[in-house]
Write an enzyme that holds these catalytic residues in place. Structure first.
Site, PDB file in Angstrom:
ATOM      1  N   TRP A   1     -39.956  10.394  34.654  1.00 30.29           N
ATOM      2  CA  TRP A   1     -40.295  11.567  33.848  1.00 30.29           C
ATOM      3  C   TRP A   1     -39.386  12.738  34.196  1.00 30.29           C
ATOM      4  O   TRP A   1     -39.312  13.714  33.459  1.00 30.29           O
ATOM      5  CB  TRP A   1     -41.765  11.943  34.020  1.00 30.29           C
ATOM      6  CG  TRP A   1     -42.144  12.592  35.337  1.00 30.29           C
ATOM      7  CD1 TRP A   1     -41.800  12.181  36.581  1.00 30.29           C
ATOM      8  CD2 TRP A   1     -42.958  13.761  35.508  1.00 30.29           C
ATOM      9  NE1 TRP A   1     -42.357  13.008  37.530  1.00 30.29           N
ATOM     10  CE2 TRP A   1     -43.070  13.985  36.903  1.00 30.29           C
ATOM     11  CE3 TRP A   1     -43.602  14.630  34.638  1.00 30.29           C
ATOM     12  CZ2 TRP A   1     -43.803  15.048  37.431  1.00 30.29           C
ATOM     13  CZ3 TRP A   1     -44.343  15.687  35.172  1.00 30.29           C
ATOM     14  CH2 TRP A   1     -44.429  15.880  36.544  1.00 30.29           C
TER      15      TRP A   1
ATOM     16  N   GLU B   1     -49.164  12.877  43.532  1.00 27.68           N
ATOM     17  CA  GLU B   1     -49.269  11.481  43.958  1.00 27.68           C
ATOM     18  C   GLU B   1     -50.046  11.289  45.256  1.00 27.68           C
ATOM     19  O   GLU B   1     -50.117  10.170  45.765  1.00 27.68           O
ATOM     20  CB  GLU B   1     -47.863  10.880  44.063  1.00 27.68           C
ATOM     21  CG  GLU B   1     -47.184  10.767  42.707  1.00 27.68           C
ATOM     22  CD  GLU B   1     -45.710  10.399  42.812  1.00 27.68           C
ATOM     23  OE1 GLU B   1     -45.167   9.877  41.818  1.00 27.68           O
ATOM     24  OE2 GLU B   1     -45.100  10.645  43.870  1.00 27.68           O
TER      25      GLU B   1
END
Length: 613
Positions: A231, A361
């Site tokens: 991304w 994350e």
């Protein structure tokens, strides 16, 4: 070479010409080594050795050369072919396909043999030796590129043709700041490295393979993520490229269209409809992330890809990409994926997206990631909008899922929890919820925007990825809190290393190097934060704000609906110059408060303006 009494050695990067040089200076001679990836002959790299004799010397000067390259690879099955025009030639294919039964790409390489030494003889004042390397997917392309390079060498125009190509690129993309030198240097460094990664201006017949976080990576033992595309390309780098070079932006989108088949298979394998773009993408669009958890759960990438398509469509109105070149098929497939990925909650009477990893994350298998759900909602709204533009029936499911998808919000604290069950102050790896304000432009009151920034700023890992603090800076600029914005932007400088302004992903030097993602975020502070640019369906909005130590900002080459614009911004006023303006559509500046309108024609300027249609 003869041992001189004194030797100086220096290295330099000329960003305006895209050339690295190393210079050895002694009383009797100067030896210069230049290396560059040719900007118009895109399959060609070149280096040269130039020896120039100082006045009053006459003896031979010999420079020893060392070429560490060995034509062997642990990833490629390489064969040696016959020499070509004096160049050595090897070719082969990847040993292991990207996915089982998938293609095994080929590589062809030609290079000029490097002698052990070069000598400037007594009668010579100066001599230049030039060496070429051509790398391509086909033998024909590699040999064609090498031959073109030889022709330039013979004409004495190899380096000048490269610098002319860079000059043309810089003419279309200029950001001038009257402000602190470190800021100006960082901006130009970021622009240089990002421009180095985009496809050539003439993209005809050129297959672009996307931009990895570390650019043209080493790829050994996981270095720089093996050159895979994340991304990072679509969210962090793409908006800056789109602002200046829509053709290069289109090539990035064409890469995603070219991997749509793999994305369809990704969704199918996980039991969903439509297209799920991989967390790590390479040639096929299949998931190539070595750790399954990211490919399975970090699904916001699919919405990030579509957001790039949306920004491109509103900036260019390029209907051909969507109607004829595969864009609509991709948009439709993404909408189908999000609808199939949602589940209805009878308790809350809304749709949920469960079991995901947010951009942060540190957390996984969470439900209703605020960012993931907001970008999914934006995907569906865009899919419905463009379908209406093309007079295509809009599935009711798209509208219902977008309207009733949960985006977590704490009404008492007036902020967005990162996911269901998030506890305020819980550590966050990187920019996540703050992305709702920008680039997502998720509707919210300024108080909520401020609360999100205040909530997540102290919770976010200080040593996290380099792009994080850029988005906090953009948020504070939106709210016109300049000191806070400056404080966040200053954190970015900790990731810049000297002397070539190389960015590291993390403060400890780990991760991708050179980290284009961090540069993309940094440039967005200038190009979307300082200017306040926002791409909407009907306009390019702007609302400038920058700190007191920046006296003036000029952005030249902004592309919007076929026009080329120059923005000159000071604390007192904004001027817009039109350097290129097609007959249609005609642009006009609209003052938001009064509603006054000013038509824009080539060479025209306007002052103190807020948005453009």
């Amino acid at each position: 070479f003869p041992a001189p009494l004194a030797v100086t050695f220096c290295s330099a990067l000329a960003a305006l010409t895209g050339t690295f040089s190393h210079k050895l200076q002694s009383p009797s001679y100067t030896a210069t080594h230049q290396i560059y990836a040719h900007h118009s002959l895109v399959h060609l790299m070149a280096f040269s050795i130039t020896i120039r004799r100082s006045a009053g010397t006459s003896q031979p000067i010999t420079v020893q050369l060392h070429a560490p390259f060995v034509p062997k690879s642990q990833d490629l099955d390489l064969q040696q072919g016959p020499d070509f025009h004096g160049a050595h030639y090897i070719y082969g294919q990847t040993l292991v396909p990207e996915v089982e039964g998938g293609p095994q790409p080929t590589v062809h390489m030609l290079w000029t043999p490097v002698p052990q030494a070069v000598t400037l003889h007594e009668e010579e004042q100066e001599q230049c030796w030039e060496f070429l390397t051509a790398v391509a997917e086909s033998e024909e392309e590699a040999k064609r590129s090498y031959t073109e390079g030889l022709a330039h060498v013979a004409a004495g125009s190899l380096h000048s043709s490269h610098t002319h190509a860079w000059a043309a690129l810089w003419r279309g993309c200029c950001v001038d700041l009257e402000g602190p030198m470190p800021l100006r240097q960082a901006v130009y460094g970021c622009l240089y490295y990002l421009l180095s990664a985009i496809p050539p201006q003439d993209t005809s017949g050129f297959r672009f393979h996307g931009i990895s976080p570390g650019g043209l990576s080493n790829g050994t033992q996981g270095e720089d993520y093996w050159g895979h595309v994340f991304w990072d390309q679509d969210t962090w780098m793409f908006p800056n490229i789109l602002l200046f070079y829509p053709k290069a932006a289109r090539a990035i989108l064409e890469y995603r269209i070219g991997t749509l088949e793999g994305a369809l298979l990704n969704a199918q394998e996980q039991g969903y409809k439509g297209a799920k773009f991989p967390w790590e993408s390479a040639a096929t669009g299949r998931e190539v992330c070595p750790e399954e958890i990211y490919g399975a759960q970090e699904i916001h990438i699919t919405g990030d890809v579509l957001m790039a398509f949306e920004q491109y469509y509103y900036t260019t109105q390029d209907h051909k990409l969507f109607r004829m070149d595969g864009g609509w098929e991709l948009v439709r497939a993404v909408a189908q994926y999000w609808c199939s990925r949602m589940v209805w909650s009878e308790v809350e009477q809304c749709y949920h997206i469960r079991g995901v990893m947010p951009p942060d994350e540190y957390h996984h298998q969470v439900d209703n990631s605020a960012y993931t759900n907001a970008v999914a909602q934006r995907s569906l709204n865009f899919a419905a909008s463009i379908a209406r533009d093309f007079l295509i029936p809009v599935p009711e499911e798209w509208v219902e899922c977008a309207k009733k998808l949960k985006v977590p919000f704490d009404a008492e604290r007036k902020y967005h929890p990162e996911y269901d069950g998030y506890s305020p102050g819980e550590p966050v790896k990187q920019a996540d919820v703050v992305l709702l304000g920008f680039p997502l432009m998720h509707p919210m009151h300024p108080e909520v925007r401020r609360n999100d920034l205040m909530m997540y700023e102290p919770a976010t890992e200080l040593s996290g990825p380099a792009m994080t603090w850029s988005m906090f800076a953009v948020g504070w600029l939106e709210l016109k809190e300049m000191e806070r914005a400056q404080g966040q932007l200053n954190k970015c400088f900790n990731n810049i290393t000297e002397p070539f302004k190389i960015w590291v992903e993390n403060l400890d030097g780990s991760g991708a190097v050179n980290f284009l993602t961090g540069m993309g975020g940094f440039l967005q502070v200038i190009l979307f934060g300082y200017t306040g640019f926002r791409i909407t369906k009907t306009s390019l909005r702007f609302d400038p704000a920058f700190p007191s130590d920046v006296r003036k900002l000029e952005v030249t080459g902004v592309s919007y609906l076929g026009s080329k614009l120059k923005f000159s911004i000071t604390k007192e006023e904004m001027r817009i110059g039109v350097t290129k303006c097609p007959l249609h559509p005609a642009l006009e500046v609209v003052l938001e408060e009064s509603g006054r309108r000013f038509p824009l024609h080539e060479g025209a300027t306007s002052t103190r303006v807020n948005s453009m249609h």
